[in-house]
Scaffold this active site. Structure first.
Site, mmCIF file in Angstrom:
data_model
loop_
_atom_site.group_PDB
_atom_site.id
_atom_site.type_symbol
_atom_site.label_atom_id
_atom_site.label_comp_id
_atom_site.label_asym_id
_atom_site.label_seq_id
_atom_site.Cartn_x
_atom_site.Cartn_y
_atom_site.Cartn_z
ATOM 1 N N ASP A 1 -0.349 4.410 0.992
ATOM 2 C CA ASP A 1 -0.750 5.428 1.968
ATOM 3 C C ASP A 1 -0.022 5.236 3.293
ATOM 4 O OD1 ASP A 1 -2.316 3.028 2.313
ATOM 5 O OD2 ASP A 1 -3.610 4.136 3.687
ATOM 6 N N HIS B 1 4.592 3.689 12.802
ATOM 7 C CA HIS B 1 3.499 4.576 13.211
ATOM 8 C C HIS B 1 3.939 5.539 14.312
ATOM 9 C CE1 HIS B 1 -0.270 2.327 11.521
ATOM 10 N NE2 HIS B 1 0.745 2.315 10.667
ATOM 11 N N GLU C 1 -5.076 1.560 2.893
ATOM 12 C CA GLU C 1 -4.905 0.440 3.825
ATOM 13 C C GLU C 1 -4.940 0.903 5.270
ATOM 14 O OE1 GLU C 1 -2.709 -2.376 6.457
ATOM 15 O OE2 GLU C 1 -2.274 -0.282 5.972
ATOM 16 N N GLU C 2 -4.368 2.077 5.540
ATOM 17 C CA GLU C 2 -4.300 2.565 6.918
ATOM 18 C C GLU C 2 -5.669 2.925 7.483
ATOM 19 O OE1 GLU C 2 -1.841 2.181 8.610
ATOM 20 O OE2 GLU C 2 -0.017 2.289 7.400
ATOM 21 N N HIS D 1 0.844 -1.202 0.000
ATOM 22 C CA HIS D 1 0.000 0.000 0.000
ATOM 23 C C HIS D 1 0.872 1.243 0.000
ATOM 24 C CE1 HIS D 1 0.418 1.028 4.376
ATOM 25 N NE2 HIS D 1 0.548 -0.278 4.524
ATOM 26 N N ASP E 1 2.007 -10.273 1.293
ATOM 27 C CA ASP E 1 1.721 -8.902 1.719
ATOM 28 C C ASP E 1 2.716 -8.485 2.793
ATOM 29 O OD1 ASP E 1 0.442 -6.466 1.958
ATOM 30 O OD2 ASP E 1 -1.280 -7.226 3.068
ATOM 31 N N ASP F 1 6.410 1.227 6.703
ATOM 32 C CA ASP F 1 4.989 0.914 6.505
ATOM 33 C C ASP F 1 4.356 1.897 5.527
ATOM 34 O OD1 ASP F 1 2.437 -0.079 6.815
ATOM 35 O OD2 ASP F 1 2.144 0.755 8.818
#
Length: 510
Positions: free
Chosen positions: A132, A470, A196-197, A130, A223, A162
Protein backbone atom coordinates in the site's frame (compact mmCIF):
# COMPACT_ATOMS: atom_id res chain seq x y z
CA UNK A 1 57.87 34.87 36.98
CA UNK A 2 59.14 31.42 37.93
CA UNK A 3 55.72 30.46 39.32
CA UNK A 4 54.05 31.66 36.11
CA UNK A 5 56.51 29.59 34.07
CA UNK A 6 55.74 26.47 36.11
CA UNK A 7 51.99 27.00 35.72
CA UNK A 8 52.34 27.42 31.95
CA UNK A 9 54.55 24.34 31.78
CA UNK A 10 52.05 22.20 33.68
CA UNK A 11 49.22 23.61 31.55
CA UNK A 12 51.17 22.75 28.41
CA UNK A 13 51.76 19.22 29.63
CA UNK A 14 48.05 18.87 30.42
CA UNK A 15 47.03 20.08 26.95
CA UNK A 16 49.52 17.75 25.26
CA UNK A 17 48.45 14.81 27.40
CA UNK A 18 44.75 15.51 26.94
CA UNK A 19 45.19 15.87 23.18
CA UNK A 20 47.09 12.59 23.16
CA UNK A 21 44.17 10.86 24.90
CA UNK A 22 41.72 12.19 22.30
CA UNK A 23 43.93 11.11 19.42
CA UNK A 24 44.53 7.71 21.02
CA UNK A 25 40.80 7.14 21.43
CA UNK A 26 40.27 8.22 17.83
CA UNK A 27 42.78 5.59 16.77
CA UNK A 28 40.63 2.96 18.44
CA UNK A 29 37.92 3.70 15.87
CA UNK A 30 39.61 2.57 12.67
CA UNK A 31 37.77 2.14 9.39
CA UNK A 32 35.46 -0.87 9.74
CA UNK A 33 36.95 -4.14 8.47
CA UNK A 34 35.31 -6.01 5.59
CA UNK A 35 32.04 -7.68 6.64
CA UNK A 36 32.38 -11.07 8.26
CA UNK A 37 36.20 -11.17 8.32
CA UNK A 38 37.54 -14.65 7.82
CA UNK A 39 34.26 -15.83 6.30
CA UNK A 40 35.64 -16.29 2.81
CA UNK A 41 35.37 -14.26 -0.35
CA UNK A 42 32.30 -12.16 -1.02
CA UNK A 43 29.74 -13.57 -3.39
CA UNK A 44 30.36 -12.46 -6.95
CA UNK A 45 27.79 -9.96 -8.20
CA UNK A 46 25.29 -11.75 -10.38
CA UNK A 47 24.68 -9.30 -13.22
CA UNK A 48 21.35 -9.32 -15.02
CA UNK A 49 21.12 -9.79 -18.76
CA UNK A 50 19.31 -7.36 -21.07
CA UNK A 51 16.13 -9.44 -21.08
CA UNK A 52 16.07 -9.71 -17.29
CA UNK A 53 16.59 -5.96 -16.95
CA UNK A 54 13.67 -5.36 -19.27
CA UNK A 55 11.50 -7.81 -17.31
CA UNK A 56 12.24 -6.30 -13.92
CA UNK A 57 11.74 -2.77 -15.20
CA UNK A 58 8.35 -3.50 -16.79
CA UNK A 59 7.15 -5.58 -13.83
CA UNK A 60 8.00 -2.73 -11.49
CA UNK A 61 6.43 -0.02 -13.66
CA UNK A 62 3.26 -2.06 -13.89
CA UNK A 63 3.04 -2.33 -10.11
CA UNK A 64 3.47 1.43 -9.71
CA UNK A 65 0.50 2.01 -12.01
CA UNK A 66 -1.84 0.25 -9.57
CA UNK A 67 -3.08 2.87 -7.03
CA UNK A 68 -2.99 0.70 -3.91
CA UNK A 69 -3.80 3.58 -1.56
CA UNK A 70 -4.52 3.28 2.15
CA UNK A 71 -6.62 6.17 3.41
CA UNK A 72 -7.30 5.22 7.03
CA UNK A 73 -7.60 2.03 9.10
CA UNK A 74 -10.21 -0.13 7.41
CA UNK A 75 -10.42 2.21 4.42
CA UNK A 76 -8.20 1.07 1.57
CA UNK A 77 -8.53 0.97 -2.21
CA UNK A 78 -9.91 -2.56 -2.28
CA UNK A 79 -10.24 -2.84 -6.07
CA UNK A 80 -6.60 -1.81 -6.52
CA UNK A 81 -5.51 -4.24 -3.80
CA UNK A 82 -7.24 -7.08 -5.63
CA UNK A 83 -5.71 -5.94 -8.91
CA UNK A 84 -2.24 -6.03 -7.33
CA UNK A 85 -2.82 -9.62 -6.20
CA UNK A 86 -3.76 -10.67 -9.72
CA UNK A 87 -0.84 -8.69 -11.14
CA UNK A 88 1.91 -10.42 -9.15
CA UNK A 89 0.48 -13.79 -10.19
CA UNK A 90 0.87 -12.75 -13.81
CA UNK A 91 4.39 -11.26 -13.70
CA UNK A 92 5.94 -13.79 -11.30
CA UNK A 93 4.71 -17.16 -12.65
CA UNK A 94 7.73 -19.03 -11.31
CA UNK A 95 6.99 -17.99 -7.74
CA UNK A 96 3.36 -19.08 -7.93
CA UNK A 97 4.09 -22.39 -9.66
CA UNK A 98 7.08 -23.54 -7.59
CA UNK A 99 6.59 -26.77 -5.68
CA UNK A 100 8.38 -25.41 -2.61
CA UNK A 101 6.72 -21.97 -2.49
CA UNK A 102 3.33 -21.78 -0.79
CA UNK A 103 1.22 -18.64 -1.18
CA UNK A 104 -1.80 -17.57 0.78
CA UNK A 105 -3.85 -14.39 1.06
CA UNK A 106 -4.35 -13.03 4.57
CA UNK A 107 -7.05 -10.50 5.54
CA UNK A 108 -8.25 -10.41 1.91
CA UNK A 109 -5.41 -8.32 0.48
CA UNK A 110 -2.11 -9.15 2.24
CA UNK A 111 0.18 -11.89 0.97
CA UNK A 112 2.21 -14.53 2.80
CA UNK A 113 4.71 -16.72 0.95
CA UNK A 114 6.34 -19.71 2.63
CA UNK A 115 9.53 -20.76 0.86
CA UNK A 116 10.56 -24.21 2.06
CA UNK A 117 14.32 -24.64 2.18
CA UNK A 118 16.13 -27.92 1.63
CA UNK A 119 17.29 -28.07 5.28
CA UNK A 120 14.26 -28.06 7.62
CA UNK A 121 16.52 -27.92 10.67
CA UNK A 122 17.62 -24.33 9.98
CA UNK A 123 15.53 -21.63 11.63
CA UNK A 124 13.56 -19.56 9.07
CA UNK A 125 13.70 -15.80 8.59
CA UNK A 126 11.37 -13.27 7.02
CA UNK A 127 11.56 -10.61 4.29
CA UNK A 128 8.89 -8.02 5.01
CA UNK A 129 7.40 -5.30 2.79
CA UNK A 130 4.08 -3.61 2.05
CA UNK A 131 2.11 -2.97 -1.11
CA UNK A 132 0.00 0.00 0.00
CA UNK A 133 0.94 3.63 -0.55
CA UNK A 134 -0.14 7.01 0.77
CA UNK A 135 -2.52 9.14 -1.34
CA UNK A 136 -1.13 11.34 -4.10
CA UNK A 137 -2.76 13.94 -6.31
CA UNK A 138 -1.35 15.20 -9.61
CA UNK A 139 -0.57 18.62 -8.14
CA UNK A 140 3.16 19.37 -8.06
CA UNK A 141 4.20 16.18 -9.84
CA UNK A 142 6.28 16.27 -13.01
CA UNK A 143 4.35 13.19 -14.20
CA UNK A 144 1.10 11.65 -12.89
CA UNK A 145 1.88 9.81 -9.62
CA UNK A 146 0.46 6.49 -10.79
CA UNK A 147 1.84 6.53 -14.32
CA UNK A 148 5.12 4.69 -13.68
CA UNK A 149 6.75 6.89 -16.29
CA UNK A 150 10.48 6.89 -16.96
CA UNK A 151 12.37 10.16 -17.18
CA UNK A 152 16.14 10.73 -17.27
CA UNK A 153 16.89 7.26 -15.93
CA UNK A 154 14.31 7.39 -13.12
CA UNK A 155 10.95 5.68 -12.66
CA UNK A 156 8.49 8.12 -11.10
CA UNK A 157 5.44 7.23 -9.05
CA UNK A 158 3.95 6.85 -5.62
CA UNK A 159 5.45 3.78 -3.99
CA UNK A 160 8.68 3.64 -6.00
CA UNK A 161 10.57 4.06 -2.72
CA UNK A 162 7.90 3.38 -0.10
CA UNK A 163 7.61 0.44 -0.53
CA UNK A 164 6.93 -1.29 -3.83
CA UNK A 165 10.66 -1.40 -4.50
CA UNK A 166 10.69 -3.82 -1.57
CA UNK A 167 7.47 -5.73 -2.22
CA UNK A 168 8.07 -6.17 -5.96
CA UNK A 169 11.85 -6.35 -5.65
CA UNK A 170 11.74 -9.31 -3.26
CA UNK A 171 9.38 -11.28 -5.50
CA UNK A 172 11.47 -10.40 -8.55
CA UNK A 173 14.61 -11.67 -6.84
CA UNK A 174 12.90 -14.94 -5.95
CA UNK A 175 11.58 -15.27 -9.52
CA UNK A 176 15.11 -14.91 -10.92
CA UNK A 177 16.54 -17.41 -8.42
CA UNK A 178 13.90 -19.96 -9.37
CA UNK A 179 14.68 -19.47 -13.06
CA UNK A 180 18.31 -20.20 -12.18
CA UNK A 181 17.11 -23.46 -10.55
CA UNK A 182 18.25 -22.24 -7.14
CA UNK A 183 16.69 -24.02 -4.16
CA UNK A 184 17.17 -22.14 -0.90
CA UNK A 185 18.72 -24.11 1.94
CA UNK A 186 17.13 -22.11 4.74
CA UNK A 187 13.36 -21.67 4.74
CA UNK A 188 12.00 -18.15 4.78
CA UNK A 189 8.80 -16.17 4.62
CA UNK A 190 7.85 -13.23 2.45
CA UNK A 191 5.13 -11.12 4.05
CA UNK A 192 3.58 -8.25 2.09
CA UNK A 193 1.07 -6.21 4.07
CA UNK A 194 -1.69 -4.10 2.56
CA UNK A 195 -2.22 -1.43 5.23
CA UNK A 196 1.19 -0.50 6.63
CA UNK A 197 0.61 3.18 5.90
CA UNK A 198 -2.35 3.12 8.31
CA UNK A 199 -0.64 1.10 11.09
CA UNK A 200 -0.84 -2.45 9.66
CA UNK A 201 -3.56 -3.49 12.07
CA UNK A 202 -5.36 -5.65 9.51
CA UNK A 203 -2.55 -7.03 7.35
CA UNK A 204 0.76 -7.40 9.20
CA UNK A 205 -0.82 -7.97 12.58
CA UNK A 206 -2.98 -10.82 11.26
CA UNK A 207 -0.03 -12.40 9.44
CA UNK A 208 2.03 -12.24 12.65
CA UNK A 209 -0.83 -13.73 14.68
CA UNK A 210 -1.24 -16.56 12.17
CA UNK A 211 2.46 -17.46 12.33
CA UNK A 212 2.61 -17.17 16.10
CA UNK A 213 -0.30 -19.57 16.48
CA UNK A 214 1.54 -21.98 14.20
CA UNK A 215 4.53 -21.88 16.56
CA UNK A 216 6.85 -20.08 14.13
CA UNK A 217 9.96 -18.49 15.57
CA UNK A 218 12.02 -16.34 13.16
CA UNK A 219 15.83 -16.23 13.12
CA UNK A 220 15.66 -12.62 11.98
CA UNK A 221 13.41 -10.24 10.08
CA UNK A 222 14.39 -7.73 7.39
CA UNK A 223 11.99 -4.86 6.64
CA UNK A 224 12.04 -1.49 4.90
CA UNK A 225 14.00 1.16 6.73
CA UNK A 226 17.07 3.35 6.54
CA UNK A 227 18.79 3.77 3.13
CA UNK A 228 22.27 4.36 1.82
CA UNK A 229 23.05 8.01 2.46
CA UNK A 230 25.21 9.90 -0.02
CA UNK A 231 26.19 13.39 1.04
CA UNK A 232 23.44 13.52 3.67
CA UNK A 233 25.56 13.32 6.82
CA UNK A 234 27.62 16.49 7.16
CA UNK A 235 31.32 15.77 7.52
CA UNK A 236 31.14 12.43 5.69
CA UNK A 237 32.04 12.55 2.01
CA UNK A 238 31.54 8.85 1.22
CA UNK A 239 28.29 6.87 1.04
CA UNK A 240 27.33 5.12 4.27
CA UNK A 241 24.57 2.60 4.97
CA UNK A 242 22.43 2.64 8.09
CA UNK A 243 20.51 -0.41 9.29
CA UNK A 244 17.70 0.37 11.68
CA UNK A 245 18.05 -1.73 14.83
CA UNK A 246 15.10 -0.03 16.49
CA UNK A 247 12.35 2.41 15.64
CA UNK A 248 10.68 5.21 17.54
CA UNK A 249 7.40 4.79 19.34
CA UNK A 250 4.33 6.88 18.65
CA UNK A 251 1.44 8.52 20.43
CA UNK A 252 -1.38 10.38 18.72
CA UNK A 253 -3.47 12.71 20.85
CA UNK A 254 -6.70 14.57 20.24
CA UNK A 255 -6.93 17.91 22.05
CA UNK A 256 -10.44 19.23 22.53
CA UNK A 257 -11.86 22.45 23.95
CA UNK A 258 -15.61 22.82 24.56
CA UNK A 259 -17.10 26.30 25.18
CA UNK A 260 -20.52 27.89 25.00
CA UNK A 261 -21.42 29.09 21.49
CA UNK A 262 -22.53 32.67 20.87
CA UNK A 263 -22.72 35.58 18.47
CA UNK A 264 -19.47 36.99 17.12
CA UNK A 265 -20.66 40.55 17.86
CA UNK A 266 -20.14 40.06 21.62
CA UNK A 267 -17.48 37.33 21.96
CA UNK A 268 -16.00 36.00 25.20
CA UNK A 269 -12.49 36.94 26.22
CA UNK A 270 -11.24 33.54 25.01
CA UNK A 271 -12.89 31.32 22.42
CA UNK A 272 -12.42 27.57 22.05
CA UNK A 273 -10.14 28.27 19.09
CA UNK A 274 -8.01 30.72 21.06
CA UNK A 275 -7.65 28.39 24.04
CA UNK A 276 -6.70 25.44 21.85
CA UNK A 277 -4.36 27.53 19.68
CA UNK A 278 -2.52 28.66 22.80
CA UNK A 279 -2.18 25.07 24.01
CA UNK A 280 -0.85 23.89 20.65
CA UNK A 281 1.55 26.81 20.51
CA UNK A 282 2.96 25.88 23.92
CA UNK A 283 3.63 22.35 22.64
CA UNK A 284 5.48 23.68 19.61
CA UNK A 285 7.43 26.32 21.51
CA UNK A 286 8.50 23.84 24.19
CA UNK A 287 9.85 20.76 22.41
CA UNK A 288 10.53 17.50 24.20
CA UNK A 289 13.97 17.26 25.85
CA UNK A 290 17.11 16.50 23.86
CA UNK A 291 18.05 12.92 24.78
CA UNK A 292 21.19 12.40 22.71
CA UNK A 293 23.46 9.93 24.44
CA UNK A 294 20.63 8.31 26.37
CA UNK A 295 19.47 6.19 23.44
CA UNK A 296 21.03 3.99 20.73
CA UNK A 297 21.61 6.90 18.33
CA UNK A 298 25.04 7.54 19.85
CA UNK A 299 26.23 4.15 18.57
CA UNK A 300 25.54 5.32 15.02
CA UNK A 301 28.02 8.16 15.28
CA UNK A 302 30.59 5.99 17.05
CA UNK A 303 30.42 3.42 14.23
CA UNK A 304 30.84 6.18 11.65
CA UNK A 305 33.59 8.05 13.55
CA UNK A 306 36.35 6.98 11.15
CA UNK A 307 34.34 8.20 8.16
CA UNK A 308 34.18 11.81 9.36
CA UNK A 309 36.76 14.29 8.19
CA UNK A 310 39.12 16.02 10.61
CA UNK A 311 38.40 17.31 13.23
CA UNK A 312 34.93 15.71 13.39
CA UNK A 313 36.50 12.25 13.47
CA UNK A 314 38.13 13.15 16.80
CA UNK A 315 34.88 14.62 18.10
CA UNK A 316 32.81 11.54 17.17
CA UNK A 317 35.39 9.18 18.65
CA UNK A 318 35.20 11.07 21.94
CA UNK A 319 31.50 11.57 22.53
CA UNK A 320 32.14 11.01 26.24
CA UNK A 321 33.52 14.56 26.12
CA UNK A 322 31.78 16.23 23.17
CA UNK A 323 28.28 14.74 23.47
CA UNK A 324 26.71 17.97 24.89
CA UNK A 325 28.04 19.96 21.93
CA UNK A 326 27.00 17.40 19.32
CA UNK A 327 23.53 17.10 20.81
CA UNK A 328 22.94 20.81 20.29
CA UNK A 329 24.31 20.78 16.76
CA UNK A 330 22.11 17.84 15.78
CA UNK A 331 18.94 19.64 16.81
CA UNK A 332 19.56 22.42 14.28
CA UNK A 333 18.44 20.32 11.29
CA UNK A 334 15.06 18.62 11.00
CA UNK A 335 16.30 15.09 10.09
CA UNK A 336 18.90 14.95 12.88
CA UNK A 337 16.66 16.74 15.37
CA UNK A 338 14.30 13.79 15.00
CA UNK A 339 17.11 11.50 16.17
CA UNK A 340 17.75 13.23 19.47
CA UNK A 341 14.25 13.83 20.83
CA UNK A 342 10.59 12.94 20.74
CA UNK A 343 9.15 15.08 17.95
CA UNK A 344 5.89 17.03 18.09
CA UNK A 345 3.76 17.46 14.97
CA UNK A 346 0.38 19.19 14.89
CA UNK A 347 -1.27 17.44 11.95
CA UNK A 348 -4.99 18.35 12.09
CA UNK A 349 -6.85 21.43 13.40
CA UNK A 350 -10.63 21.63 13.18
CA UNK A 351 -12.84 24.48 14.42
CA UNK A 352 -15.43 27.02 13.39
CA UNK A 353 -18.89 26.73 11.84
CA UNK A 354 -19.71 30.21 10.51
CA UNK A 355 -18.09 33.62 10.20
CA UNK A 356 -20.39 35.26 12.75
CA UNK A 357 -20.65 32.41 15.25
CA UNK A 358 -18.39 31.85 18.24
CA UNK A 359 -17.52 28.12 17.81
CA UNK A 360 -18.68 25.70 20.49
CA UNK A 361 -15.64 23.45 20.11
CA UNK A 362 -12.16 23.12 18.63
CA UNK A 363 -10.13 19.98 18.03
CA UNK A 364 -6.50 19.35 17.18
CA UNK A 365 -4.60 16.15 16.45
CA UNK A 366 -0.97 15.98 17.56
CA UNK A 367 1.43 13.15 16.75
CA UNK A 368 4.56 12.46 18.78
CA UNK A 369 7.31 10.09 17.59
CA UNK A 370 8.84 8.82 20.80
CA UNK A 371 12.60 8.70 21.34
CA UNK A 372 13.88 5.24 22.40
CA UNK A 373 14.82 6.60 25.85
CA UNK A 374 11.24 7.65 26.61
CA UNK A 375 7.90 5.91 27.10
CA UNK A 376 4.31 6.71 26.19
CA UNK A 377 3.53 7.54 29.83
CA UNK A 378 6.47 9.95 30.13
CA UNK A 379 5.51 11.80 26.96
CA UNK A 380 1.87 12.05 28.02
CA UNK A 381 2.87 13.53 31.38
CA UNK A 382 5.11 16.11 29.66
CA UNK A 383 2.23 17.08 27.37
CA UNK A 384 -0.08 17.65 30.34
CA UNK A 385 2.57 19.70 32.13
CA UNK A 386 3.30 21.82 29.05
CA UNK A 387 -0.34 22.56 28.19
CA UNK A 388 -1.19 23.21 31.86
CA UNK A 389 -4.82 24.04 31.10
CA UNK A 390 -7.68 21.92 32.44
CA UNK A 391 -10.00 23.32 29.77
CA UNK A 392 -8.07 21.28 27.17
CA UNK A 393 -9.23 17.67 27.16
CA UNK A 394 -6.52 15.21 26.13
CA UNK A 395 -7.56 11.91 24.53
CA UNK A 396 -5.15 9.16 23.47
CA UNK A 397 -6.09 7.85 20.02
CA UNK A 398 -3.18 5.46 19.49
CA UNK A 399 0.04 4.79 21.36
CA UNK A 400 2.92 2.33 21.48
CA UNK A 401 6.38 2.45 22.99
CA UNK A 402 9.67 2.48 21.04
CA UNK A 403 10.77 -0.96 19.91
CA UNK A 404 13.59 -2.88 21.62
CA UNK A 405 17.08 -2.52 20.16
CA UNK A 406 18.07 -5.56 18.10
CA UNK A 407 21.65 -6.87 18.46
CA UNK A 408 24.24 -5.76 15.93
CA UNK A 409 27.51 -7.24 17.17
CA UNK A 410 29.70 -9.62 15.15
CA UNK A 411 27.70 -12.64 16.35
CA UNK A 412 24.34 -11.24 15.23
CA UNK A 413 23.44 -13.39 12.23
CA UNK A 414 20.79 -11.15 10.67
CA UNK A 415 22.75 -7.92 11.00
CA UNK A 416 25.94 -9.45 9.64
CA UNK A 417 24.18 -11.08 6.68
CA UNK A 418 22.57 -7.77 5.76
CA UNK A 419 25.89 -5.99 6.22
CA UNK A 420 27.71 -8.47 4.01
CA UNK A 421 25.05 -8.16 1.30
CA UNK A 422 25.26 -4.37 1.38
CA UNK A 423 29.00 -4.49 0.72
CA UNK A 424 28.52 -6.97 -2.12
CA UNK A 425 25.90 -4.93 -3.96
CA UNK A 426 27.07 -1.45 -2.98
CA UNK A 427 30.88 -1.64 -2.87
CA UNK A 428 31.04 2.17 -2.78
CA UNK A 429 29.66 2.12 0.78
CA UNK A 430 32.45 2.92 3.23
CA UNK A 431 30.68 1.78 6.41
CA UNK A 432 27.55 0.06 7.67
CA UNK A 433 26.25 1.29 11.02
CA UNK A 434 23.26 0.59 13.28
CA UNK A 435 20.68 3.34 13.37
CA UNK A 436 17.34 4.49 14.73
CA UNK A 437 14.46 4.44 12.24
CA UNK A 438 12.41 7.55 13.02
CA UNK A 439 9.29 6.27 11.24
CA UNK A 440 7.16 3.25 12.02
CA UNK A 441 6.93 -0.01 10.09
CA UNK A 442 4.98 -3.26 10.05
CA UNK A 443 7.89 -4.92 11.84
CA UNK A 444 6.52 -3.87 15.24
CA UNK A 445 3.76 -6.45 14.85
CA UNK A 446 6.34 -9.28 14.76
CA UNK A 447 7.96 -8.72 18.15
CA UNK A 448 6.58 -12.01 19.45
CA UNK A 449 8.27 -13.90 16.61
CA UNK A 450 11.84 -12.58 16.87
CA UNK A 451 14.08 -10.18 18.76
CA UNK A 452 16.27 -9.67 15.67
CA UNK A 453 14.51 -7.05 13.52
CA UNK A 454 16.44 -4.97 11.00
CA UNK A 455 15.19 -2.12 8.84
CA UNK A 456 17.13 -1.41 5.66
CA UNK A 457 16.08 0.03 2.31
CA UNK A 458 18.50 -1.00 -0.49
CA UNK A 459 18.23 2.39 -2.15
CA UNK A 460 20.74 5.14 -2.82
CA UNK A 461 19.52 8.50 -1.51
CA UNK A 462 20.91 12.02 -1.58
CA UNK A 463 19.66 14.88 0.59
CA UNK A 464 17.22 16.09 -2.05
CA UNK A 465 15.69 12.60 -2.32
CA UNK A 466 14.56 12.42 1.31
CA UNK A 467 11.72 14.91 0.85
CA UNK A 468 10.28 12.83 -2.02
CA UNK A 469 9.18 10.03 0.32
CA UNK A 470 5.46 10.70 0.96
CA UNK A 471 6.03 13.91 -1.02
CA UNK A 472 5.81 14.90 -4.66
CA UNK A 473 7.90 13.37 -7.44
CA UNK A 474 8.77 10.19 -5.55
CA UNK A 475 11.17 8.26 -7.76
CA UNK A 476 13.87 5.63 -7.98
CA UNK A 477 16.63 5.30 -10.55
CA UNK A 478 16.61 2.24 -12.78
CA UNK A 479 20.13 1.43 -11.61
CA UNK A 480 19.10 1.61 -7.96
CA UNK A 481 16.08 -0.62 -8.50
CA UNK A 482 18.22 -3.19 -10.31
CA UNK A 483 20.61 -3.13 -7.37
CA UNK A 484 17.68 -3.53 -4.96
CA UNK A 485 16.65 -6.73 -6.75
CA UNK A 486 20.26 -7.91 -6.67
CA UNK A 487 20.38 -7.12 -2.95
CA UNK A 488 17.44 -9.41 -2.17
CA UNK A 489 18.77 -12.09 -4.52
CA UNK A 490 22.12 -12.11 -2.72
CA UNK A 491 20.54 -11.81 0.73
CA UNK A 492 18.54 -15.00 0.19
CA UNK A 493 21.70 -16.85 -0.85
CA UNK A 494 23.86 -15.37 1.91
CA UNK A 495 21.33 -16.45 4.54
CA UNK A 496 21.72 -20.08 3.48
CA UNK A 497 24.78 -20.66 5.67
CA UNK A 498 24.02 -22.54 8.88
CA UNK A 499 25.97 -20.18 11.13
CA UNK A 500 28.43 -17.32 11.06
CA UNK A 501 32.04 -18.61 10.94
CA UNK A 502 34.27 -17.17 13.61
CA UNK A 503 36.36 -14.22 12.41
CA UNK A 504 40.15 -14.42 12.52
CA UNK A 505 40.34 -11.56 15.01
CA UNK A 506 37.80 -9.77 17.13
CA UNK A 507 36.59 -6.35 16.19
CA UNK A 508 37.56 -3.59 18.62
CA UNK A 509 35.12 -2.90 21.41
CA UNK A 510 33.44 0.47 21.35
Amino acid sequence: ARCRTLVLAWLGLFVVGFTGILVLRTGRFPAPPPPLPGHGARRKLQAFGALEKEQLREAFRGAIKIPTVSFSPGNVATAAMEEFGAYIRKVFPGVFSSSFVHHEVVAEYSHLFTVRGSDPHLQPYMLLAHLDVVPASDEGWEVPPFSGQEHDGFIYGRGTIDDKCGAVGILQALEFLLKRSYRPVRSFYIAIGHDEEVSGLDGARKIATKLERAGVRLFFLSDEGLPILDGVVKGIHTPVALVGTTEKGSITLTLTVQRDPGHASFPPKETSIGILAAAVSRLEQNPMPNLFGKGPEQATFEHLAAQFTFPLNIVMANLWLFSPIISRILQWERPTNALVRTTTAVTIFQAGVKTNVVPPSANATVNFRIHPAQTVEEVLELVRTTIADDRVKITVREAFNPLPVSPYDEDSFGFQIIKRTIHEIFPEVSAVAPGVFIGNTDSRHYLNLTSNIYRFLPAWMKAEDLRRVHGVNERISLETYERAVQFYLHLIQNADISELPKPHSSIHEL
